[in-house]
Design a protein around this motif. Sequence first.
Motif, PDB file in Angstrom:
ATOM      1  N   PHE A 165       4.437 -13.123  -5.138  1.00  0.00           N
ATOM      2  CA  PHE A 165       4.898 -11.832  -4.625  1.00  0.00           C
ATOM      3  C   PHE A 165       6.420 -11.802  -4.473  1.00  0.00           C
ATOM      4  N   ILE A 166       7.010 -12.914  -4.076  1.00  0.00           N
ATOM      5  CA  ILE A 166       8.470 -12.952  -3.957  1.00  0.00           C
ATOM      6  C   ILE A 166       9.125 -12.784  -5.323  1.00  0.00           C
ATOM      7  N   LEU A 167       8.619 -13.511  -6.324  1.00  0.00           N
ATOM      8  CA  LEU A 167       9.175 -13.394  -7.676  1.00  0.00           C
ATOM      9  C   LEU A 167       8.919 -12.007  -8.251  1.00  0.00           C
ATOM     10  N   THR A 168       7.751 -11.449  -7.945  1.00  0.00           N
ATOM     11  CA  THR A 168       7.440 -10.094  -8.407  1.00  0.00           C
ATOM     12  C   THR A 168       8.444  -9.089  -7.848  1.00  0.00           C
ATOM     13  N   GLY A 169       8.754  -9.221  -6.565  1.00  0.00           N
ATOM     14  CA  GLY A 169       9.728  -8.314  -5.970  1.00  0.00           C
ATOM     15  C   GLY A 169      11.126  -8.498  -6.539  1.00  0.00           C
ATOM     16  N   LEU A 170      11.522  -9.758  -6.767  1.00  0.00           N
ATOM     17  CA  LEU A 170      12.857 -10.027  -7.285  1.00  0.00           C
ATOM     18  C   LEU A 170      13.051  -9.486  -8.697  1.00  0.00           C
ATOM     19  N   PHE A 171      12.030  -9.653  -9.522  1.00  0.00           N
ATOM     20  CA  PHE A 171      12.154  -9.292 -10.937  1.00  0.00           C
ATOM     21  C   PHE A 171      11.393  -8.016 -11.296  1.00  0.00           C
ATOM     22  N   MET A 180       0.934   3.140 -11.669  1.00  0.00           N
ATOM     23  CA  MET A 180       0.597   2.390 -10.470  1.00  0.00           C
ATOM     24  C   MET A 180       1.067   0.941 -10.550  1.00  0.00           C
ATOM     25  N   PHE A 181       1.000   0.343 -11.725  1.00  0.00           N
ATOM     26  CA  PHE A 181       1.428  -1.049 -11.868  1.00  0.00           C
ATOM     27  C   PHE A 181       2.909  -1.202 -11.532  1.00  0.00           C
ATOM     28  N   SER A 182       3.724  -0.289 -12.040  1.00  0.00           N
ATOM     29  CA  SER A 182       5.162  -0.340 -11.749  1.00  0.00           C
ATOM     30  C   SER A 182       5.431  -0.118 -10.269  1.00  0.00           C
ATOM     31  N   ARG A 183       4.671   0.779  -9.666  1.00  0.00           N
ATOM     32  CA  ARG A 183       4.874   1.059  -8.242  1.00  0.00           C
ATOM     33  C   ARG A 183       4.432  -0.116  -7.375  1.00  0.00           C
ATOM     34  N   ILE A 184       3.400  -0.819  -7.784  1.00  0.00           N
ATOM     35  CA  ILE A 184       2.976  -2.011  -7.044  1.00  0.00           C
ATOM     36  C   ILE A 184       4.060  -3.090  -7.114  1.00  0.00           C
ATOM     37  N   LEU A 185       4.677  -3.260  -8.278  1.00  0.00           N
ATOM     38  CA  LEU A 185       5.742  -4.257  -8.421  1.00  0.00           C
ATOM     39  C   LEU A 185       6.928  -3.927  -7.522  1.00  0.00           C
ATOM     40  N   TYR A 186       7.343  -2.677  -7.537  1.00  0.00           N
ATOM     41  CA  TYR A 186       8.463  -2.277  -6.676  1.00  0.00           C
ATOM     42  C   TYR A 186       8.060  -2.280  -5.203  1.00  0.00           C
ATOM     43  N   GLY A 187       6.792  -2.006  -4.934  1.00  0.00           N
ATOM     44  CA  GLY A 187       6.305  -2.075  -3.564  1.00  0.00           C
ATOM     45  C   GLY A 187       6.367  -3.492  -3.019  1.00  0.00           C
ATOM     46  N   GLN A 217      10.548   6.185   2.687  1.00  0.00           N
ATOM     47  CA  GLN A 217      10.331   7.601   2.422  1.00  0.00           C
ATOM     48  C   GLN A 217      10.241   7.867   0.919  1.00  0.00           C
ATOM     49  N   PRO A 218       9.520   8.938   0.527  1.00  0.00           N
ATOM     50  CA  PRO A 218       9.421   9.289  -0.893  1.00  0.00           C
ATOM     51  C   PRO A 218      10.811   9.479  -1.493  1.00  0.00           C
ATOM     52  N   PRO A 219      10.973   9.109  -2.769  1.00  0.00           N
ATOM     53  CA  PRO A 219       9.934   8.654  -3.710  1.00  0.00           C
ATOM     54  C   PRO A 219       9.802   7.140  -3.783  1.00  0.00           C
ATOM     55  N   GLU A 220      10.269   6.382  -2.781  1.00  0.00           N
ATOM     56  CA  GLU A 220      10.176   4.919  -2.825  1.00  0.00           C
ATOM     57  C   GLU A 220       8.724   4.478  -2.882  1.00  0.00           C
ATOM     58  N   ALA A 221       8.488   3.421  -3.657  1.00  0.00           N
ATOM     59  CA  ALA A 221       7.140   2.887  -3.818  1.00  0.00           C
ATOM     60  C   ALA A 221       6.887   1.839  -2.738  1.00  0.00           C
ATOM     61  N   GLU A 222       6.162   2.215  -1.698  1.00  0.00           N
ATOM     62  CA  GLU A 222       5.831   1.290  -0.612  1.00  0.00           C
ATOM     63  C   GLU A 222       4.327   1.307  -0.432  1.00  0.00           C
ATOM     64  N   TRP A 223       3.718   0.134  -0.270  1.00  0.00           N
ATOM     65  CA  TRP A 223       2.269   0.029  -0.296  1.00  0.00           C
ATOM     66  C   TRP A 223       1.601   0.885   0.766  1.00  0.00           C
ATOM     67  N   PRO A 279      -3.222  -0.728  -4.035  1.00  0.00           N
ATOM     68  CA  PRO A 279      -2.239  -1.070  -2.994  1.00  0.00           C
ATOM     69  C   PRO A 279      -2.867  -1.784  -1.810  1.00  0.00           C
ATOM     70  N   GLY A 280      -4.118  -1.445  -1.476  1.00  0.00           N
ATOM     71  CA  GLY A 280      -4.797  -2.150  -0.395  1.00  0.00           C
ATOM     72  C   GLY A 280      -5.012  -3.617  -0.728  1.00  0.00           C
ATOM     73  N   PHE A 281      -5.377  -3.879  -1.985  1.00  0.00           N
ATOM     74  CA  PHE A 281      -5.559  -5.270  -2.417  1.00  0.00           C
ATOM     75  C   PHE A 281      -4.231  -6.018  -2.405  1.00  0.00           C
ATOM     76  N   ALA A 282      -3.141  -5.350  -2.770  1.00  0.00           N
ATOM     77  CA  ALA A 282      -1.825  -5.993  -2.750  1.00  0.00           C
ATOM     78  C   ALA A 282      -1.444  -6.401  -1.327  1.00  0.00           C
ATOM     79  N   ILE A 283      -1.684  -5.512  -0.357  1.00  0.00           N
ATOM     80  CA  ILE A 283      -1.403  -5.849   1.045  1.00  0.00           C
ATOM     81  C   ILE A 283      -2.265  -7.025   1.482  1.00  0.00           C
TER      82      ILE A 283
END
Length: 298
Positions: A47-53, A89-96, A244-250, A271-275
């Motif tokens: 998850f850390i690497l996912t957020g960084l990249f 959704m995949f891109s939003r999960i990565l940015y989330g 706040q929108p449009p930021e991708a937060e889980w 997003p629930g599974f990601a959390i």
Amino acid sequence: MQSGLATMPAEELSAGKVRRRTPWSEGVRRLRKQKAAVIGGALVLLFILTGLFAPLLAPHDPIEQNLANTLQPPSAEHWFGTDDSGRDMFSRILYGARISMTIGIFSVLGSLVVGTLLGLIAGFYGKWIDTLISRIFDVMLAFPGILLAIAIVAILGPGLFNALLAIAIVNVPMYGRLVRAKVLGIKQEEYIMAARAQGMSQVRILFRHVLPNSWTPLIVQGTLGVASAILEAAALGFLGLGAQPPEAEWGKMLADSRDYITTAPWVVMIPGFAIMASVIGFNLFGDGLRDALDPKAQ
């Protein structure tokens, strides 16, 4: 009774080298033997690497809307499907992951720094200083953490930074009381008395002897605290008080998709599974650290 050298491998003895294991190296060795902790550490690293990249890994713009492509199920083009605005959704999960890891890690770091300083001062100096700081901690702990965080964000205004700040403030008493309890025991040790007898200053004793011997429970609690911070950030986001929108937060993604739980369940489940996966990862890793660094297990 056999000498400790008699149990050393012959190669090490012949080379004239004796390896000395420190408590930290011994803890790392035990940690690597725990499968659950290794799995948790792998999830944390993922998850850390996912957020960084995230900008390199995301196949689509996470905030780009395509109303002609709303609520599409998972496919080769959109691995996790699309939401009600046609966003990938995949891109939003990565940015989330970037937002959740940022809030979780940095809020805990802030809580650790402030809580550690207050706990050191309260436990080491005692008297009225200890009473004042302890009563402040008691008042803060009298409120449920999430309610206090909501109150702070309501005062400061919704937003990502304010949510991070609120979570950090709410968790200060937990680390402060942990450090205070540790310091109360450490300052009675013989090496502290010897340092005082040698004329060492209080500040030097505090940061050279007391603080280094208080790190172990802080590291463990901090790791577990990241999981709690991620949940609190998701709760604030779900209530519209976090990112706040449009930021991708889980948490915000869960709030926006709750009306489609029967018609497009993937927009809620993913997003629930990601959390869930991130929280489980930090909990498993934190439990492993606790067992590995426990002095009684050495």
